[in-house]
Design a protein around this motif. Structure first.
Motif, PDB file in Angstrom:
ATOM      1  N   UNK A 294      -4.570   2.003  -7.944  1.00  0.00           N
ATOM      2  CA  UNK A 294      -3.841   3.269  -7.867  1.00  0.00           C
ATOM      3  C   UNK A 294      -3.186   3.481  -6.501  1.00  0.00           C
ATOM      4  N   UNK A 295      -3.639   2.772  -5.461  1.00  0.00           N
ATOM      5  CA  UNK A 295      -3.028   2.930  -4.137  1.00  0.00           C
ATOM      6  C   UNK A 295      -2.097   1.770  -3.799  1.00  0.00           C
ATOM      7  N   UNK A 296      -1.821   0.902  -4.774  1.00  0.00           N
ATOM      8  CA  UNK A 296      -0.937  -0.239  -4.570  1.00  0.00           C
ATOM      9  C   UNK A 296       0.230  -0.188  -5.539  1.00  0.00           C
TER      10      UNK A 296
ATOM     11  N   UNK B 136     -12.865   1.968 -12.576  1.00  0.00           N
ATOM     12  CA  UNK B 136     -11.665   1.811 -11.749  1.00  0.00           C
ATOM     13  C   UNK B 136     -11.392   0.338 -11.466  1.00  0.00           C
ATOM     14  N   UNK B 137     -10.176  -0.132 -11.746  1.00  0.00           N
ATOM     15  CA  UNK B 137      -9.840  -1.522 -11.429  1.00  0.00           C
ATOM     16  C   UNK B 137      -9.543  -1.679  -9.943  1.00  0.00           C
ATOM     17  N   UNK B 138     -10.006  -2.777  -9.350  1.00  0.00           N
ATOM     18  CA  UNK B 138      -9.742  -3.079  -7.947  1.00  0.00           C
ATOM     19  C   UNK B 138      -9.263  -4.516  -7.822  1.00  0.00           C
ATOM     20  N   UNK B 139      -8.466  -4.773  -6.784  1.00  0.00           N
ATOM     21  CA  UNK B 139      -7.984  -6.123  -6.498  1.00  0.00           C
ATOM     22  C   UNK B 139      -8.232  -6.419  -5.023  1.00  0.00           C
ATOM     23  N   UNK B 140      -8.379  -7.694  -4.703  1.00  0.00           N
ATOM     24  CA  UNK B 140      -8.627  -8.124  -3.329  1.00  0.00           C
ATOM     25  C   UNK B 140      -7.287  -8.445  -2.684  1.00  0.00           C
ATOM     26  N   UNK B 141      -6.959  -7.742  -1.598  1.00  0.00           N
ATOM     27  CA  UNK B 141      -5.644  -7.879  -0.964  1.00  0.00           C
ATOM     28  C   UNK B 141      -5.796  -8.353   0.471  1.00  0.00           C
TER      29      UNK B 141
ATOM     30  N   UNK C 120       0.868  -1.172   0.000  1.00  0.00           N
ATOM     31  CA  UNK C 120       0.000   0.000   0.000  1.00  0.00           C
ATOM     32  C   UNK C 120       0.907   1.225   0.000  1.00  0.00           C
ATOM     33  N   UNK C 121       0.642   2.167  -0.887  1.00  0.00           N
ATOM     34  CA  UNK C 121       1.563   3.288  -1.054  1.00  0.00           C
ATOM     35  C   UNK C 121       1.585   4.249   0.122  1.00  0.00           C
TER      36      UNK C 121
END
Length: 94
Positions: A73-75, A55-60, A18-19
């Motif tokens: 965008x925040x990773x 917006x693309x999202x991923x499960x972290x 996470x940025x």
């Protein structure tokens, strides 16, 4: 960004950071009956989704017991160098 391109760019088990918090985790499959998966993917467990806004999202999973969806965008993809591995509290944290 479309779903196949997202899955290629951010594959499952990729280490990410996470940025802003600098926490590291991995991309994983979402939990069964996850609200976003039910809404966007007809309830199928997935690691990737594209919101209606595009917006693309991923499960972290950060290993804290609360995995969640994050915008790409925040990773960023993490490496094992000392600069990107979580070292504790962020700067300025009191």
């Amino acid at each position: 960004m479309n779903l196949p391109h997202l899955a290629t760019a951010w594959p499952i088990n990729t280490k990410v950071q996470h940025t802003s918090t600098r926490r590291t985790g991995t991309i994983a499959l979402c939990t069964p009956r996850d609200p976003i998966a039910v809404d966007l993917l007809n309830g199928a467990p997935a690691a990737h989704a594209v919101l209606r806004s595009g917006n693309p999202i991923v499960f972290v999973d950060f290993g804290d017991g609360h995995p969640a969806w994050y915008r790409t965008t925040v990773l960023r993809k993490a490496t094992d160098s000392p600069r990107t591995v979580w070292q504790g509290r962020p700067r300025g944290w009191r």
